[in-house]
Design a protein around this motif. Structure first.
Motif, PDB file in Angstrom:
ATOM      1  N   GLY A   1      15.883  -2.771   3.575  1.00  0.00           N
ATOM      2  CA  GLY A   1      15.407  -3.061   4.921  1.00  0.00           C
ATOM      3  C   GLY A   1      14.798  -4.428   5.073  1.00  0.00           C
ATOM      4  N   ALA A   2      14.768  -5.244   3.983  1.00  0.00           N
ATOM      5  CA  ALA A   2      14.217  -6.610   4.007  1.00  0.00           C
ATOM      6  C   ALA A   2      12.780  -6.614   4.522  1.00  0.00           C
ATOM      7  N   ARG A   3      12.009  -5.597   4.113  1.00  0.00           N
ATOM      8  CA  ARG A   3      10.623  -5.514   4.572  1.00  0.00           C
ATOM      9  C   ARG A   3       9.809  -4.685   3.589  1.00  0.00           C
ATOM     10  N   LEU A   4       8.617  -5.196   3.220  1.00  0.00           N
ATOM     11  CA  LEU A   4       7.682  -4.473   2.358  1.00  0.00           C
ATOM     12  C   LEU A   4       6.346  -4.418   3.093  1.00  0.00           C
ATOM     13  N   GLY A   5       6.101  -3.293   3.776  1.00  0.00           N
ATOM     14  CA  GLY A   5       4.907  -3.155   4.582  1.00  0.00           C
ATOM     15  C   GLY A   5       3.633  -3.039   3.753  1.00  0.00           C
ATOM     16  N   VAL A   6       2.502  -2.989   4.463  1.00  0.00           N
ATOM     17  CA  VAL A   6       1.202  -2.916   3.791  1.00  0.00           C
ATOM     18  C   VAL A   6       1.090  -1.637   2.965  1.00  0.00           C
ATOM     19  N   ASP A   7       1.498  -0.503   3.528  1.00  0.00           N
ATOM     20  CA  ASP A   7       1.415   0.761   2.783  1.00  0.00           C
ATOM     21  C   ASP A   7       2.325   0.741   1.569  1.00  0.00           C
ATOM     22  N   GLU A   8       3.523   0.166   1.748  1.00  0.00           N
ATOM     23  CA  GLU A   8       4.447   0.097   0.619  1.00  0.00           C
ATOM     24  C   GLU A   8       3.900  -0.808  -0.476  1.00  0.00           C
ATOM     25  N   ARG A   9       3.245  -1.921  -0.092  1.00  0.00           N
ATOM     26  CA  ARG A   9       2.658  -2.822  -1.103  1.00  0.00           C
ATOM     27  C   ARG A   9       1.578  -2.104  -1.905  1.00  0.00           C
ATOM     28  N   ARG A  10       0.714  -1.390  -1.199  1.00  0.00           N
ATOM     29  CA  ARG A  10      -0.355  -0.667  -1.886  1.00  0.00           C
ATOM     30  C   ARG A  10       0.214   0.405  -2.826  1.00  0.00           C
ATOM     31  N   ARG A  11       1.206   1.109  -2.346  1.00  0.00           N
ATOM     32  CA  ARG A  11       1.820   2.157  -3.170  1.00  0.00           C
ATOM     33  C   ARG A  11       2.531   1.569  -4.383  1.00  0.00           C
ATOM     34  N   LEU A  12       3.206   0.432  -4.187  1.00  0.00           N
ATOM     35  CA  LEU A  12       3.921  -0.203  -5.291  1.00  0.00           C
ATOM     36  C   LEU A  12       2.951  -0.677  -6.368  1.00  0.00           C
ATOM     37  N   ALA A  13       1.836  -1.289  -5.961  1.00  0.00           N
ATOM     38  CA  ALA A  13       0.858  -1.772  -6.948  1.00  0.00           C
ATOM     39  C   ALA A  13       0.303  -0.613  -7.775  1.00  0.00           C
ATOM     40  N   ALA A  14       0.013   0.515  -7.112  1.00  0.00           N
ATOM     41  CA  ALA A  14      -0.511   1.665  -7.853  1.00  0.00           C
ATOM     42  C   ALA A  14       0.536   2.238  -8.803  1.00  0.00           C
ATOM     43  N   LEU A  15       1.785   2.308  -8.347  1.00  0.00           N
ATOM     44  CA  LEU A  15       2.844   2.868  -9.189  1.00  0.00           C
ATOM     45  C   LEU A  15       3.081   2.024 -10.435  1.00  0.00           C
ATOM     46  N   VAL A  16       3.101   0.704 -10.290  1.00  0.00           N
ATOM     47  CA  VAL A  16       3.332  -0.169 -11.446  1.00  0.00           C
ATOM     48  C   VAL A  16       2.226   0.011 -12.477  1.00  0.00           C
ATOM     49  N   THR A  17       0.987   0.025 -12.011  1.00  0.00           N
ATOM     50  CA  THR A  17      -0.144   0.151 -12.938  1.00  0.00           C
ATOM     51  C   THR A  17      -0.133   1.505 -13.653  1.00  0.00           C
ATOM     52  N   ILE A  18       0.024   2.573 -12.877  1.00  0.00           N
ATOM     53  CA  ILE A  18      -0.012   3.917 -13.475  1.00  0.00           C
ATOM     54  C   ILE A  18       1.187   4.136 -14.389  1.00  0.00           C
ATOM     55  N   GLN A  19       2.360   3.635 -13.982  1.00  0.00           N
ATOM     56  CA  GLN A  19       3.569   3.819 -14.797  1.00  0.00           C
ATOM     57  C   GLN A  19       3.438   3.156 -16.156  1.00  0.00           C
ATOM     58  N   ARG A  20       2.888   1.961 -16.204  1.00  0.00           N
ATOM     59  CA  ARG A  20       2.729   1.278 -17.489  1.00  0.00           C
ATOM     60  C   ARG A  20       1.730   2.009 -18.386  1.00  0.00           C
ATOM     61  N   TYR A  21       0.624   2.461 -17.785  1.00  0.00           N
ATOM     62  CA  TYR A  21      -0.380   3.181 -18.585  1.00  0.00           C
ATOM     63  C   TYR A  21       0.172   4.513 -19.097  1.00  0.00           C
ATOM     64  N   ALA A  22       0.828   5.274 -18.222  1.00  0.00           N
ATOM     65  CA  ALA A  22       1.353   6.581 -18.621  1.00  0.00           C
ATOM     66  C   ALA A  22       2.409   6.441 -19.709  1.00  0.00           C
TER      67      ALA A  22
END
Length: 650
Positions: A198-219
C-alpha cells in the motif's frame, strides 16, 4: 499339626501375599507411568504435531497475502485462493484428530480439548474470509483474527508434550519456543509486506513493527539457548550467514526511518520478500532438523525404558503368580495331609499320657523360622521401596503426582511398621537397628509417620534427650501403637499432644488425647495388661495394648495410663536413664551410656543396620497438593492424637 496351625499358616501366607502384591503393583505403576508418558508424547507428535506445524505455516502465508490484498484495495487473487486451500487441507487433519480415538492418547484428554477449540476457531475463519472479499474488514482487524487462530494452534502444545522428563522433553520445549519466535518474524513480515503493497506505514503500524522486531530477536535468542549443542551451532551459522544478514539490515533501516515522513524509503517489495523468505525458510529448516535429531538421540533410551517396563510388569507378574500358586499349593497339601491323618488316627487309650498343654507342635520351630525369614525379606524390600520413593519425590512433577507419591510413601511406612511388629510379636528382632543414640524428637516424629491422620498430632518443640540406638525401633513402634489408639478413639476434630518430661528415673513421653476417656475399671484393666502382658497372646479386643506391653518389655520401658486434665486419657511411657541421655539442644546425638546392654542380645540376622550412624532418617515430604495433610515439606511440623474408650485395640 492341627487345624489351628494350618489356619495360622494360611493367615500368614495371606499377609505375605498382600505385601507382595502391593510391592509389585507399585513397581509396575512407577515403571509403566514413564512408558505411558513416552508413548503419549510419541503419539501426539505423529498424529497432531506435524499437522499443527503445517497448519501454522499455511495460516501465516494466508495472513500475509490477506493483508497485502486489503492494503492494495484489490480483488481476491489466485495466490490468496491457493493459500486458503492450503489452510483448509491442513485443517482436515486437525479435525480427524479431534474426532479420533487413539488408545495411546487416553491420558491426553486436555490436548484433545485444546484441539477441539482450534477446530472451532478454524470453522469461524470463513466469516473473516467473506468479510475480506466484500471489503468490509480493515487490515488491522483481519491480521488480529489470524493472530488469534495461530495463538490457539500453539496452545495445543501443552505440558502433556513434555510429561516424560527426559532430554527429549527438554528439546521439544526448545523447538516449540523456536517455532514461536518464527511466528513473531512472520507477523513482522505481514506488517512490512502490507505496508510496501500500500506504499504506506502508518503510526500504528510503525509502533507495532518496532515492538515485533525487538520481541522477535529476544524470543529467538532465548529459544536457541535451550536447543542442544548442534542446534545452537546451526543457528549461529545462520545468524552470521546471508540468510539473516540481509533481513537484519532491512530491519535496522526500518527502525531508523520509523520516525521520518517516508519510513519505507529504500525498500522494495522484491528486496524485502527475498530477505524475509530466506530467514523464515532457514528458521523452519532449523526447527525441523532439530526436532528430528532429538528424536533420534532419544530412541535408544526409549527402547531401554520400554524393555524395563515389560520386565517389571510382565516378569514381575509371573513371579507373583508363581509364588501365590506355590503358597496355595502348600496350604492345600497341608490341609489334605491333616484330613488324612485325622481319618487314620486310632482310638486313644484311656491311660495314655496326654502331652503337656504348652508343648509346641512338631515342626513349629522350622515353620517359625521360615515365616520370620520371609518377613525379613519383605522388610528389606520395603526399605528399598522407601528409598525409591524418596528419590522420586525429589523430581519435579505435577501437583497430582506429588500428592500420590506422598500417599504411597506414607502407606509404605505403615506397612513396614506392621511387618516389624509381626517380627517383634514372634519373639525376634527387626533388622532395622541403630548403633548410636538418636534424638528423642526424631524418634517421636518417626512414630508419627507410622500412623494414619498424622496431621492431627501435635509434637512439643523441646526434647533435650537422646535415645540409645538399639532401643529406637521398639520405642518408635511403641509410641506409634499409643498414638494410633488415641487417633482411633478420639474425635476427628480433636488433636493428640506428644511431649517429653524429665523424671528422676529417666524421661517420660506423654501421649495425651481429648477423647471420652476410660472409666475406673477399664483403666485398671488396661494398666494391668500393660504391666503384665499374658504369655499366650492378647485378650480379645485389647490387641493394641498387648502389642504396646510387649514392645515396652523388650526395651525396658514402662507404660501406664491415667485420666488427662481435659477429660481424655494420658499414656505415659517411662524410659529409664540407661536408655536416655540429656543433650544440650535435643538434636545432638549423645554417647551411649556405659554398661547398659539393650535386651535381647542381637545375634545372627539381628545385626545392626550398617547405615545406623545415629541419625533417624525422617523422609522429607516435597511440595505437593495443598490440604490438611499435603501442605508440609517435612515431618518436622507433624503432630498426632491419642484417645480411648472403654475397650481400645489396634
Amino acid at each position: 499339626m492341627t487345624r489351628n496351625d494350618v489356619r495360622l499358616i494360611r493367615t500368614r501366607l495371606a499377609v505375605l501375599a498382600a505385601v507382595l502384591i502391593t510391592l509389585w503393583s507399585y513397581a509396575a505403576y512407577v515403571s509403566s507411568q514413564d512408558a505411558v508418558d513416552l508413548l503419549r508424547v510419541r503419539a501426539l507428535a505423529d498424529t497432531l504435531g506435524q499437522p499443527i506445524d503445517r497448519l501454522i505455516l499455511s495460516l501465516q502465508t494466508e495472513r500475509r497475502i490477506t493483508a497485502e490484498t486489503i492494503a492494495g484495495a484489490g480483488q481476491t487473487t489466485p495466490a490468496l485462493v491457493g493459500a486458503r486451500e492450503g489452510t483448509d487441507r491442513a485443517a482436515v487433519e486437525i479435525r480427524e484428530f479431534a474426532e479420533g480415538r487413539d488408545l495411546r492418547l487416553l491420558t491426553a484428554g486436555t490436548v484433545r480439548d485444546r484441539a477441539g477449540e482450534l477446530v472451532r476457531r478454524l470453522d469461524g475463519l470463513g466469516t473473516t474470509r467473506s468479510q475480506v472479499d466484500a471489503g468490509r474488514l480493515d487490515q488491522g482487524t483481519a491480521i488480529d483474527g489470524y493472530d488469534d487462530v495461530i495463538d490457539v494452534a500453539f496452545r495445543v502444545y501443552g505440558p502433556e508434550w513434555g510429561a516424560y522428563e527426559s532430554g527429549l522433553a527438554a528439546d521439544t520445549r526448545a523447538v516449540i519456543a523456536l517455532a514461536r519466535a518464527r511466528e513473531l518474524l512472520a507477523r513482522e513480515d505481514t506488517v512490512v509486506s502490507a505496508a510496501l503493497t500500500g506504499a504506506r506505514l502508518g503510526v500504528d503500524e510503525r509502533r507495532r513493527l518496532a515492538a515485533l522486531v525487538t520481541i522477535q530477536r529476544y524470543a529467538r535468542n532465548e529459544a536457541v539457548a535451550g536447543l542442544p549443542a548442534d542446534g545452537q551451532g546451526e543457528h549461529q551459522r545462520l545468524a552470521t550467514g546471508p540468510e539473516f544478514t540481509a533481513l537484519l539490515a532491512l530491519e535496522d533501516r526500518l527502525l531508523l526511518q520509523s520516525g521520518t515522513a517516508n519510513a519505507l524509503a529504500g525498500l522494495t517489495v522484491e528486496g524485502w520478500r527475498a530477505a524475509a523468505d530466506a530467514a523464515l525458510g532457514a528458521l523452519q529448516t532449523l526447527v525441523t532438523t532439530t526436532a528430528r535429531s532429538s528424536v533420534e538421540r532419544a530412541t535408544p533410551g526409549a527402547a531401554v525404558l520400554i524393555a524395563r517396563t515389560g520386565a517389571v510388569v510382565g516378569l514381575g507378574l509371573i513371579v507373583v503368580l508363581v509364588l501365590l500358586l506355590s503358597w496355595a499349593g502348600t496350604v492345600r497339601r497341608l490341609t489334605d495331609e491333616l484330613t488324612r491323618s485325622e481319618a487314620d488316627l486310632p482310638v486313644p487309650v484311656r491311660d495314655a499320657p496326654a502331652p503337656p498343654p504348652d508343648a509346641p507342635p512338631a515342626g513349629g520351630d522350622a515353620e517359625r523360622e521360615l515365616f520370620l525369614g520371609l518377613t525379613r525379606r519383605n522388610q528389606v524390600l520395603l526399605r528399598d521401596q522407601l528409598r525409591l520413593l524418596d528419590g522420586m519425590q525429589r523430581r519435579e512433577r505435577s501437583t497430582e503426582e506429588t500428592g500420590e507419591l506422598f500417599q504411597l510413601d506414607h502407606l509404605t511406612t505403615r506397612i513396614r511398621r506392621n511387618v516389624e511388629k509381626l517380627i517383634t510379636l514372634a519373639g525376634a528382632t527387626p533388622a532395622r537397628r541403630w548403633r548410636r543414640p538418636v534424638p528423642l524428637l526424631d524418634v517421636a516424629r518417626g512414630a508419627v509417620a507410622e500412623v494414619p491422620d498424622y496431621h492431627r498430632v501435635l509434637i512439643a518443640p523441646h526434647w533435650p534427650w537422646s535415645l540409645a540406638g538399639p532401643a529406637v525401633t521398639d520405642v518408635i513402634h511403641l509410641l506409634a501403637e499409643l498414638i494410633e489408639n488415641a487417633l482411633t478413639f478420639s474425635g476427628a476434630d480433636t488433636t493428640v499432644r506428644v511431649s517429653g518430661e524429665q523424671r528422676p528415673q529417666g524421661c517420660a513421653v506423654l501421649v495425651v488425647d481429648d477423647g471420652p476417656g476410660l472409666d475406673a475399671a477399664a483403666l485398671a484393666e488396661a494398666n494391668h495388661l500393660l504391666g503384665n502382658p499374658p504369655p499366650d497372646g492378647p485378650p480379645a479386643g485389647l490387641a493394641g495394648w498387648y502389642a504396646a506391653a510387649v514392645l515396652a518389655g523388650r526395651c525396658g520401658a514402662h507404660v501406664s495410663l491415667r485420666p488427662s486434665q481435659r477429660g481424655g486419657t494420658a499414656a505415659i511411657v517411662l524410659l529409664p536413664s540407661r536408655l536416655v541421655t540429656v543433650t544440650d539442644t535435643g538434636r545432638t546425638p549423645a554417647s551411649a551410656p556405659p554398661d547398659t546392654p539393650y535386651p535381647p542380645a542381637r545375634t545372627g540376622t539381628d545385626l545392626p543396620d550398617p547405615h545406623g550412624d545415629g541419625a533417624l532418617p525422617t523422609r522429607v515430604r516435597h511440595p505437593g497438593p495443598t490440604g490438611p495433610d499435603h501442605g508440609r515439606t517435612s515431618l518436622d511440623t507433624v503432630e498426632l492424637p491419642v484417645a480411648r474408650t472403654a475397650r481400645r485395640h489396634q
